[in-house]
Scaffold this active site. Structure first.
Site, PDB file in Angstrom:
ATOM      1  N   CYS A 102      -5.278   6.201  -3.634  1.00 11.07           N
ATOM      2  CA  CYS A 102      -4.574   4.908  -3.610  1.00 11.07           C
ATOM      3  C   CYS A 102      -3.164   5.135  -4.139  1.00 11.07           C
ATOM      4  O   CYS A 102      -2.986   5.487  -5.312  1.00 11.07           O
ATOM      5  CB  CYS A 102      -5.315   3.874  -4.459  1.00 11.07           C
TER       6      CYS A 102
ATOM      7  N   CYS B 181       0.860  -1.182   0.000  1.00  7.55           N
ATOM      8  CA  CYS B 181       0.000   0.000   0.000  1.00  7.55           C
ATOM      9  C   CYS B 181       0.895   1.231   0.000  1.00  7.55           C
ATOM     10  O   CYS B 181       1.644   1.443   0.956  1.00  7.55           O
ATOM     11  CB  CYS B 181      -0.902  -0.018   1.230  1.00  7.55           C
TER      12      CYS B 181
END
Length: 260
Positions: A196, A72
């Site tokens: 994101c 991530c």
């Protein structure tokens, strides 16, 4: 359990200092409960800051569904800020995550995170697929702010080619030659997130504006602005990829693990 809440352009995370190993046995259901916005703390993901020999720390990332996730990017930036706030002070951070080692620096109050190299971008129909630490699907859209990202992203993520392993789906509008607007449906969250990090990195690589050499791309997301810098080689590979943006502590608190 003392926890800390951080966000990077609206992508929010629960962080726990686990260098003593006290929280290594948290279950999938417990982590899912912690990330629940109604019954828990609420977050897009959960992270443990672990000790790891040879590195400043280890990043262990879990999706909001409680399952251990792939890399991530915004989470990586937030955990660097968290490590700094917890007293790990470095000029350059060197940590390990699920996709391998990463470097990071704090520049002008923001976190710049070095992402993994990308060997290829695969064409899929009229769109693109690549892995920037997590698998991403990238689709061009002329007016991304009017798009139903949940509906369209879910349709692609659960299509027969991607349903089993899942894929993150990015819808990208080219605002200027060096500026993109990106909206992302994330697997594991199973919804649109405000930002994101691995997704905007994927979008920047797909829509590079120099055939070879150094590139710098500005990214606009629902949660704020990021920049992606990278080098594209003549053979079509990408290296020296850096994701930069804010990583901000929101609050800290405590929660009883017995209640989870």
């Amino acid at each position: 359990m003392t926890f800390y809440k951080y966000q990077g352009t609206g992508n929010d995370f629960i962080l726990v200092d686990n260098r003593g190993g006290a929280y290594s046995e948290l279950t999938e259901e417990q982590i899912k409960h912690l990330c629940d916005r109604r019954f828990g703390i609420g977050a897009d993901g959960f992270m443990l800051l672990n000790e790891q020999e040879g590195y400043d720390f280890e990043m262990v990332y879990f999706n909001a569904d409680g399952r251990e996730g792939s890399m991530c990017g915004n989470g990586g930036r937030c955990i660097v800020q968290f490590a700094h706030d917890q007293g790990i002070r470095k000029t350059t951070y060197h940590f390990i995550a699920t996709d391998g080692p990463h470097d990071a620096t704090i520049e002008d109050g923001e976190i710049a995170l070095k992402m993994k190299d990308v060997d290829s971008i695969r064409e899929y129909k009229t769109d693109s697929i690549l892995n920037t630490g997590s698998p991403h699907y990238v689709q061009l859209d002329p007016d991304v702010m009017q798009l139903d990202v949940f509906k369209e992203g879910k349709k692609i993520r659960y299509s027969k080619d991607f349903a089993e392993d899942g894929i993150n789906v990015n819808f990208v509008q080219v605002k200027e030659p060096d500026t993109l607007i990106v909206r992302t449906y994330e697997r594991g969250v199973e919804n649109e997130t405000y930002s994101c990090g691995t997704g905007v990195t994927a979008a920047a690589l797909v829509f590079h504006h120099n055939d070879n050499g150094f590139n710098a791309v500005n990214i606009e997301t629902l949660g704020g602005k990021l920049t992606v810098r990278y080098r594209r080689e003549p053979d079509g590979t990408f290296n020296n990829i850096w994701l930069k943006g804010p990583a901000i502590k929101v609050f800290e608190g405590s929660i009883s693990t017995e209640a989870l």
